[in-house]
Design an enzyme around this catalytic site. Structure first.
Site, PDB file in Angstrom:
ATOM      1  N   ILE A 138       0.857  -1.179   0.000  1.00  0.00           N
ATOM      2  CA  ILE A 138       0.000   0.000   0.000  1.00  0.00           C
ATOM      3  C   ILE A 138       0.897   1.233   0.000  1.00  0.00           C
ATOM      4  CG2 ILE A 138      -1.796   1.290   1.214  1.00  0.00           C
ATOM      5  CD1 ILE A 138      -2.745  -1.388   0.126  1.00  0.00           C
ATOM      6  N   ASP A 140       1.195   5.019   0.539  1.00  0.00           N
ATOM      7  CA  ASP A 140       0.569   6.171   1.191  1.00  0.00           C
ATOM      8  C   ASP A 140       1.348   7.412   0.776  1.00  0.00           C
ATOM      9  OD1 ASP A 140      -0.759   7.935   2.817  1.00  0.00           O
ATOM     10  OD2 ASP A 140      -0.006   7.111   4.701  1.00  0.00           O
ATOM     11  N   PHE A 166       3.851  -1.783   3.392  1.00  0.00           N
ATOM     12  CA  PHE A 166       3.322  -0.425   3.490  1.00  0.00           C
ATOM     13  C   PHE A 166       4.440   0.560   3.200  1.00  0.00           C
ATOM     14  CE2 PHE A 166       0.654  -3.107   6.027  1.00  0.00           C
ATOM     15  CZ  PHE A 166      -0.627  -2.639   5.793  1.00  0.00           C
ATOM     16  N   LYS A 167       4.236   1.374   2.184  1.00  0.00           N
ATOM     17  CA  LYS A 167       5.197   2.427   1.855  1.00  0.00           C
ATOM     18  C   LYS A 167       4.604   3.739   2.338  1.00  0.00           C
ATOM     19  CE  LYS A 167       7.557   4.660  -2.048  1.00  0.00           C
ATOM     20  NZ  LYS A 167       7.579   4.814  -3.522  1.00  0.00           N
ATOM     21  N   ILE A 168       5.129   4.233   3.448  1.00  0.00           N
ATOM     22  CA  ILE A 168       4.595   5.435   4.078  1.00  0.00           C
ATOM     23  C   ILE A 168       5.504   6.604   3.714  1.00  0.00           C
ATOM     24  CG2 ILE A 168       3.883   6.511   6.238  1.00  0.00           C
ATOM     25  CD1 ILE A 168       2.306   3.970   5.486  1.00  0.00           C
TER      26      ILE A 168
END
Length: 305
Positions: A138, A140, A166-168
């Site tokens: 995902i 972000d 998760f790529k924040i």
């Protein structure tokens, strides 16, 4: 895969064009070889830093096939599949899986400033992609303009089996990563940051296990991540400080054009062309970038010499 499979530096591969704007397919193969020689832990293709928004649908399929065939399992490959239409995102995920990709990356559904998926629509799109049976990262990212609250991300991680990464890279990424990991626990298998690594040290301190950087200085970015994961924060901090002028110039002045400039200098491919309306780097900005990069002697600037 477990979270230990998703660590280190996973750069975004730039997409080379010829001076006439056509795809440079031999150059694309050389980009992949260069990134592999940088020691990348994985490669992401067709992302924003690959200029995905300037690439036609048939070209996407050509590039997906070329990249996965050429890498041939040497390193894992993540294929970006973001699209406002869920049906298209699912089809892209299915193609990536069929061609042997290790994972897909997707932003929430959006199109321009006003067409944005609601939290429930975003969850539904990701769930549909999850039915394809390929791990999902995902993304972000501020570009989408869609807020992805931590409770929504945690719900995805717990309820959609394929959501693993998760790529924040939103503002305040470290604080969000820390909360995501605390609230999601073991469901958050692979927390990453992005933004070329400009906030990498704070993000690693917050619990990030990897970073999706550009392909400009992958080997140096990777060293910082591995030092931190191995418990040597002083070495990680020193390495980060050494890289920060170049990364800051990339992030604030150049964007995806920085990795292309470095690779042209290194004779990985021949042209820095980006399709209109993207302007070329100014000579001054490009010269400043190279001044920051030369002391680092990056693989990208030495590879073809």
């Amino acid at each position: 895969m477990t979270s230990m499979s998703y660590t280190g530096a996973w750069p975004v591969a730039p997409t080379p064009f010829n001076d006439d704007g056509t795809l440079d397919l031999p150059g694309m193969r050389r980009v992949l070889d260069c990134i592999a020689d940088q020691g990348a832990d994985g490669i992401c293709i067709l992302a924003n830093f690959s200029e995905q928004f300037l690439i036609a649908d048939d070209e996407r399929e050509t590039l997906t096939r070329l990249c996965l065939e050429h890498i041939a399992g040497r390193v894992p490959v993540i294929v970006t599949i973001s699209h406002y239409a869920t049906q298209i995102a699912v089809a892209r995920a299915r193609l990536a899986k069929d061609l042997g990709a290790s994972a897909v990356m997707m932003m929430p559904p959006y199109h321009g400033a006003l067409l944005k998926g609601t939290p429930e629509q975003t969850f539904e799109q990701v769930a549909r992609v999850g039915e394809v049976g390929i791990p999902i990262m995902i993304q972000d990212a501020p570009l989408s303009g869609v807020e992805l609250p931590v409770p929504l991300l945690v719900r995805m991680a717990r309820e959609i089996e394929m959501v693993k990464l998760f790529k924040i890279e939103c503002a305040g990424a470290a604080a969000k990563l820390r909360r995501l990991i605390a609230e999601g626990g073991e469901a958050i298998e692979a927390p990453f940051d992005g933004e070329e690594g400009i906030t990498m040290l704070a993000d690693l301190d917050a619990g990030a296990r990897g970073t999706m950087c550009s392909a400009m200085i992958t080997e140096h970015i990777r060293s910082v991540v591995l030092d931190h994961l191995n418990g040597d924060r002083p070495a990680a901090a020193a390495g980060y400080q050494r890289l920060l002028p170049a990364v800051n110039h990339e992030n604030r002045q150049c964007g995806f054009r920085a990795a292309k400039a470095a690779m042209v200098e290194g004779k990985v491919f021949a042209s820095e062309f980006s399709r209109h309306p993207v302007p070329p780097l100014s000579p001054e900005t490009r010269a400043e970038l190279l001044d920051h990069l030369r002391p680092l002697e990056p693989v990208a600037m030495r590879w073809g010499h």
